[in-house]
Motif scaffolding. Structure first.
Motif, short mmCIF file in Angstrom:
data_model
loop_
_atom_site.label_atom_id
_atom_site.label_comp_id
_atom_site.label_asym_id
_atom_site.label_seq_id
_atom_site.Cartn_x
_atom_site.Cartn_y
_atom_site.Cartn_z
N PHE A 24 2.32 92.86 150.42
CA PHE A 24 3.26 93.48 149.60
C PHE A 24 2.83 94.89 149.51
CE2 PHE A 24 2.42 88.96 148.43
CZ PHE A 24 3.72 88.66 147.70
N SER A 63 2.10 96.56 146.71
CA SER A 63 0.90 96.86 145.79
C SER A 63 0.33 95.63 145.58
CB SER A 63 1.48 97.45 144.63
OG SER A 63 2.21 96.69 143.89
N GLU A 101 -0.64 94.71 142.52
CA GLU A 101 0.19 94.29 141.32
C GLU A 101 1.27 93.43 141.71
OE1 GLU A 101 2.42 95.35 137.07
OE2 GLU A 101 1.95 96.90 138.68
N ALA A 102 2.24 93.60 142.96
CA ALA A 102 3.18 92.91 143.24
C ALA A 102 2.79 91.57 143.67
CB ALA A 102 4.06 93.63 144.56
N ARG A 135 1.65 89.36 140.63
CA ARG A 135 2.93 88.94 139.91
C ARG A 135 3.53 87.74 140.77
NH1 ARG A 135 1.84 90.75 134.79
NH2 ARG A 135 1.30 92.97 134.88
N THR A 136 3.35 87.76 141.92
CA THR A 136 3.80 86.76 142.57
C THR A 136 3.26 85.36 142.34
OG1 THR A 136 4.83 88.21 144.36
CG2 THR A 136 4.62 85.83 145.10
N GLN A 175 3.78 84.21 138.80
CA GLN A 175 5.16 83.52 138.47
C GLN A 175 5.14 82.25 139.22
OE1 GLN A 175 8.41 86.37 139.15
NE2 GLN A 175 10.03 84.47 139.10
N ILE A 201 10.09 83.99 145.36
CA ILE A 201 9.51 84.93 144.45
C ILE A 201 9.02 86.11 144.86
CG2 ILE A 201 7.36 84.74 142.84
CD1 ILE A 201 8.18 81.82 142.58
N ALA A 202 8.36 85.86 146.22
CA ALA A 202 7.76 87.13 146.85
C ALA A 202 8.92 88.16 147.23
CB ALA A 202 7.16 86.55 147.85
N GLU A 257 11.34 88.94 145.53
CA GLU A 257 11.68 89.63 144.41
C GLU A 257 10.50 90.82 143.96
OE1 GLU A 257 11.75 86.97 141.09
OE2 GLU A 257 13.61 85.97 142.05
N TRP A 258 9.42 90.60 144.54
CA TRP A 258 8.25 91.54 144.37
C TRP A 258 7.98 92.34 145.66
CZ3 TRP A 258 6.51 92.83 139.78
CH2 TRP A 258 7.10 92.12 138.79
N GLY A 259 8.90 92.50 146.30
CA GLY A 259 9.03 93.43 147.64
C GLY A 259 8.51 92.87 149.15
#
Length: 468
Positions: free
Chosen positions: A231, A233, A235-236, A239-240, A243, A300-301, A303-305
């Motif tokens: 990822f 970051s 945070e990303a 957040r994965t 979710q 999902i991943a 979506e977070w980059g």
């Protein structure tokens, strides 16, 4: 005090131990020193003697002899604890359970096994591999089942299979007076009296010494798939995870490794992982179920980059690939320590509700970055548990003070978020100061009352969890 200087074992007790145990009892300095240290950063003088137990009777006799002289007794498993659980802070006798390492019975139809406390998790799974069952609790180190029970351990599989609390069904325990009692049964449930099994699990050797442990087993999954997901970051990545858990995806393992830890693991294990924050994930179930879980998490991943097309999402489908990755993850602590020769790691063990995980982690990362102390971050983030390892020069009081201050700030943050100071390592010596902050004075007084009732002379692993 020199290592070969006994502190509080009177000559009469030494003679009684030698008479009863012979070569099974050692007062050699090298043996005592081995049993007076763990993987943590706390130092203490070694125990005064070591008894190598082969049976419940051995444990019972050793405890009875110690009780007659009001001398402390400390159970020793694999020595892999991090919080000073096995340190002889008040002297006494270390009882080494390593030779009590047999599988006593396997009841495959009921999905249970009864073992002696010295067997390690890897030895157990090797012994039952032909049954189609396995024991899933995996704290990383090849810890003994007795030690894992004593600390209420969990680890990488906890998000799917729970912790030792959910997987210990019954115990045989030697009490402070040397009596042998049994708690629990192999039945799935019971309403019979106080739940003494749950009381003992996590008691860190302060209420009794385990000599038999009955565990819940689980069927080996039909299909297993693992993925590495990098990822942009932390945070990303977090957040994965949040979710994924909130959607109810039954993921078996999901481990966070920060860029510092990835770099250390690459150097130690000769890997070529992208040196970015990553999630190491594993899916268990039927082939169709595993595929569905993996596709959901991959979406999902993304979506977070973590885009598969740019190489951020990779599969490890063969057992050899999965073993290589999980071995590297389990060696992260040792990889980190080796990255700074001569250092010690001050380890944290906070756990927070999954909804607060990102806030707690990001604020803690910012503090660690600002401190200038080298560190690494790993975590069983599927259940909100994570570990910082602050790598300090043990000869630098300033570095130790900074690391302990970071730990205090992290624990305070976790408690404000209704989390805990220790998700799986236990209190031991290192976290005693946090217990009142978390549980409150009234609850700790109740713990003391239980301790005094069951161990009135305070001989069972004294100086741990709280002060009497």
């Amino acid at each position: 005090m020199p290592a070969d200087t006994p502190r509080n074992v009177p000559p009469a007790l030494q003679a009684a131990l030698q008479s009863r145990f012979g070569a099974q009892c050692s007062t050699a300095a090298a043996v005592r020193e081995q049993h007076g240290r763990d993987e943590g950063s706390i130092s203490a003088p070694p125990p005064d003697a070591v008894v190598f137990a082969h049976s419940t009777q051995d444990v019972q006799d050793a405890v009875r002899l110690a009780a007659q002289h009001a001398v402390p007794v400390i159970a020793y498993g694999a020595g892999s604890s991090l919080e000073g659980h096995l340190l002889a802070v008040q002297g006494g006798i270390s009882i080494d359970m390593g030779r009590m390492n047999r599988v006593l019975s396997v009841d495959a139809d009921d999905l249970t096994v009864t073992v002696q406390p010295g067997i390690t998790r890897k030895q157990l799974n090797e012994a039952i591999k032909d049954t189609g069952l396995f024991f899933p609790i995996d704290p990383g180190a090849d810890a003994s089942i007795g030690g894992m029970t004593a600390t209420r351990a969990s680890g990488t599989n906890a998000v799917r299979y729970g912790t030792m609390r959910e997987n210990v069904l019954a115990l045989q325990v030697v009490t402070a007076s040397g009596e042998v009692i049994r708690t629990g049964t192999r039945a799935k449930k019971s309403s019979a009296g106080y739940d003494l099994t749950r009381l003992m699990v996590g008691s860190e050797g302060t209420l009794g010494l385990f000599t038999e442990i009955t565990l819940r087993l689980h069927p080996l999954p039909e299909a297993v798939s693992a993925a590495i997901c990098s990822f942009p970051s932390i945070e990303a990545a977090v957040r994965t995870v949040i979710q994924t858990i909130q959607l109810g995806v039954p993921i078996a393992r999901v481990e966070l490794i920060d860029a510092n830890a990835v770099r250390m693991v690459n150097a130690h294990s000769k890997l070529g992982l992208r040196e970015e924050p990553l999630l190491l994930m594993e899916f268990h179930g039927s082939p169709a179920g595993v595929h569905e879980q993996a596709q959901t998490v991959q979406a999902i991943a993304s979506e977070w980059g973590a885009k598969r097309e740019n190489g951020a999402f990779e599969w490890a489908t063969t057992p050899e690939e999965r073993t290589r990755l999980w071995t590297a993850r389990h060696n992260a602590y040792f990889a980190a320590v080796q990255s700074r020769p001569g250092c010690k790691a001050i380890s944290t063990d906070t756990c927070v509700p999954i909804s607060r995980l990102a806030d707690c982690l990001l604020d803690s990362v910012a503090e660690a970055d600002a401190s200038g102390i080298p560190y690494f971050l790993v975590g069983h983030v599927g259940d909100g548990n994570f570990h910082f390892g602050y790598l300090i020069d043990p000869d630098s009081p300033a570095e130790r003070e900074t690391a302990e201050q970071l730990n205090h700030q992290l624990v305070a943050r976790a408690l404000r978020m209704q989390g805990t100071c220790t998700g799986e390592h236990g209190v031991g010596v290192h976290k005693m100061g946090f217990l009142v902050d978390e549980a409150g004075a009234g609850a700790v007084d109740m713990m003391r009352a239980i301790k005094r009732a069951l161990d009135p002379h305070n001989i069972l692993n004294p100086g741990k969890i709280f002060a009497l």
